[in-house]
Enzyme design. Structure first.
Site, PDB file in Angstrom:
ATOM      1  CE  LYS A 207      -2.563   3.423   1.771  1.00 40.13           C
ATOM      2  NZ  LYS A 207      -2.028   4.705   2.284  1.00 40.13           N
ATOM      3  N   GLY A 259       5.779   4.396   9.489  1.00 38.57           N
ATOM      4  CA  GLY A 259       5.027   5.641   9.574  1.00 38.57           C
ATOM      5  C   GLY A 259       5.072   6.203  10.983  1.00 38.57           C
ATOM      6  CB  SER A 260       3.096   8.853  12.569  1.00 35.59           C
ATOM      7  OG  SER A 260       1.752   8.387  12.503  1.00 35.59           O
ATOM      8  N   GLY A 264       0.825   3.870  13.769  1.00 35.47           N
ATOM      9  CA  GLY A 264       1.289   2.537  14.148  1.00 35.47           C
ATOM     10  C   GLY A 264       0.397   1.896  15.193  1.00 35.47           C
ATOM     11  CB  CYS A 315      11.560   7.784  10.933  1.00 37.09           C
ATOM     12  SG  CYS A 315      12.659   6.576  10.150  1.00 37.09           S
TER      13      CYS A 315
END
Length: 508
Positions: A207, A259-260, A264, A315
């Site tokens: 995705k 991701g964040s 998450g 990140c």
């Protein structure tokens, strides 16, 4: 000895380039026009979403639209997962040698399309073309080649507890893996997950982020051209709802998400109903620790790169700098001077933020720092003009309770403060809820080794920052997630051990 490869399972390598019926012509800033796939890539075909819904991707340097692509809804996720599940039934018995051959083919195709892939991604992310081609796409090539070599080296072990009993282990693929990637390094992070998952014998549903889907969709062309069987790799574009549906789908056997931390947690919650195992690579608030014996010129350059590269949208960015008090004022002055020097050639060189939403978020954090009493040393303002640009921003004399110290800004904002002793620095660095990475600058091997052992993070750089390598694990602790990307550790993410017991003569 005759070696036979099961060529039918590899498919027939197309004699001409694979084309999609769902394409739009995109003209790149280089002047080159190419055909951008816009459909959902399922079973080696590009298809429209069931409801026809589309999303628009924008160039962050100009704010102008690039293309519309189809956005996957719940029925489309079902179709992709079913396609991957059907493919897995035969793909799981494909030899590691054959899986490696396909990954080598894909690697070769990525290398052949290196400049075009870099141009697509630079346009979609706003990064410089040179950086994307020489760093991001080159890493895609390195990673794919590395895991192609791993595909035929996956094995278990034998165990014989006593003469009448023999056991062995199998390392088997999970099945259908959901791979959810962010917008800051779209293709690179996709291949960090896809290549080891495929090498291990899984099928995947990737995705892509709704903000930067173009290079991942173009990868679908290369997947088909490489000869992967239909359904082994499926690629969906869509927003957060698409990711939520995918994470909670009962046909998914493993999830890997980058991701964040906020998202998450939602992924874990969505996966919980089906007890789907999850690998999470989340955010960070990584500290760089500058000891008084450090080479300050090099420390300044590495720390600048560690936070300002990609406009701070990394990140593992070293967004906190802790400086020993005897050199604190000197380091802050040197860092400011270097920032002025780097931005004098062009204030836009560090790149834009990904969107207007991200720009407003960073501006909010800057205002919060000012209101909380942090000293604004440099920057702090939006660069007015086309696109989503923010000045490199330096705060000094910060305190641990401030939002700009505790929370991930994900922008070109660095915060600085002093420390007295090594133990003080370690305590301050570990005070964050995150635990992704840290950097240490010192000439003392003893200090470097001792501090590295005591930092509660998944990665430590000594006298550098952000210089990751595809052979070395990448991942964090605490709110930065669990599980590692890269190296042999990534292959293990996508394998589960099975024990087989053989009775050699035990009677009841």
């Amino acid at each position: 000895m005759i070696i036979r490869h099961r060529t039918l399972r590899l498919g027939i390598l197309p004699s001409s380039r694979y084309f999609s019926s769902f394409e739009s012509t995109v003209k790149l800033p280089t002047g080159v026009a190419y055909q951008q796939p816009t459909g959902l890539f399922v079973s080696n075909e590009f298809v429209a979403s069931t409801d026809g819904k589309q999303l628009t991707t924008y160039n962050p340097r100009s704010g102008k639209p690039i293309a519309n692509v189809f956005a996957a809804g719940s029925p489309d996720v079902d179709y992709a997962v079913q396609s991957a599940g059907s493919a897995f039934r035969s793909w799981r018995s494909t030899s590691g040698t054959d899986r490696g051959i396909l990954l080598y083919r894909l690697c070769r195709l990525i290398e052949e399309h290196k400049t075009l892939l870099g141009s697509i991604e630079a346009f979609d992310t706003g990064k410089s073309l040179h950086a994307v081609v020489t760093e991001d796409i080159q890493d895609c090539i390195n990673v794919t080649r590395y895991y192609a070599g791993w595909a035929d080296k996956i094995h278990g072990c034998s165990i014989q507890p006593f003469a009448e009993k023999f056991a062995y282990t199998l390392h088997e693929p999970f099945g259908v893996c959901a791979l959810i990637v962010p917008w800051n390094y779209p293709l690179m992070l996709a291949l960090w997950k896809l290549a080891p998952a495929i090498a291990a014998g899984n099928t995947v549903v990737l995705k892509a982020s709704e903000l930067t889907p173009l290079s991942s969709l173009y990868l679908g062309n290369l997947i088909a051209e490489a000869g992967f069987p239909p359904g082994v790799v499926n690629i969906l574009s869509g927003d957060g709802n698409t990711g939520a549906v995918l994470a909670s789908h009962p046909g998914i056997n493993k999830i890997s998400f980058t991701g964040s931390a906020t998202t998450g947690k939602k992924i874990m919650h969505a996966a919980a109903n089906n007890l789907i195992p999850v690998v999470l690579e989340l955010g960070g608030k990584s500290a760089a620790i500058i000891f008084e014996d450090a080479d300050l010129e090099q420390a300044v350059k590495w720390c600048y790169s560690g936070i300002m590269s990609n406009s701070g949208q990394i990140c593992s960015a070293t967004s906190r700098i802790l400086i020993q008090e005897s050199i604190y004022k000197k380091f802050v002055a040197m860092f400011k001077a270097y920032t002025v020097h780097k931005t004098s050639a062009g204030p836009l060189d560090h790149g834009p933020l990904i969107s207007d939403v991200q720009l407003e978020k960073v501006k909010h954090y800057v205002q919060s720092g000012i209101e909380d009493g942090a000293h604004l040393v440099y920057g702090g303002k939006e660069i007015i003009g086309p696109g989503y640009f923010m000045q490199p921003t330096i705060f000094a004399n910060v305190r641990d309770h401030m939002k700009i110290v505790q929370e991930e800004v994900f922008g070109p904002v660095v915060v600085m403060d002093k420390f007295a002793t090594q133990s003080d620095a370690i305590q301050r660095a570990n005070s964050s809820t995150y635990g992704l990475a840290s950097a240490i600058f010192t000439k003392s091997l003893t200090i470097a080794v001792d501090t590295s052992q005591k930092l509660d993070v998944g990665m430590v750089w000594v006298n550098s920052s952000q210089d990751s390598d595809f052979r070395v694990p990448f991942g964090g602790f605490k709110m930065s997630g669990f599980g590692q990307e890269l190296g042999e550790y990534a292959v293990k993410n996508y394998l589960r051990p099975k024990a087989v017991h053989l009775n050699l003569g035990i009677s009841l």
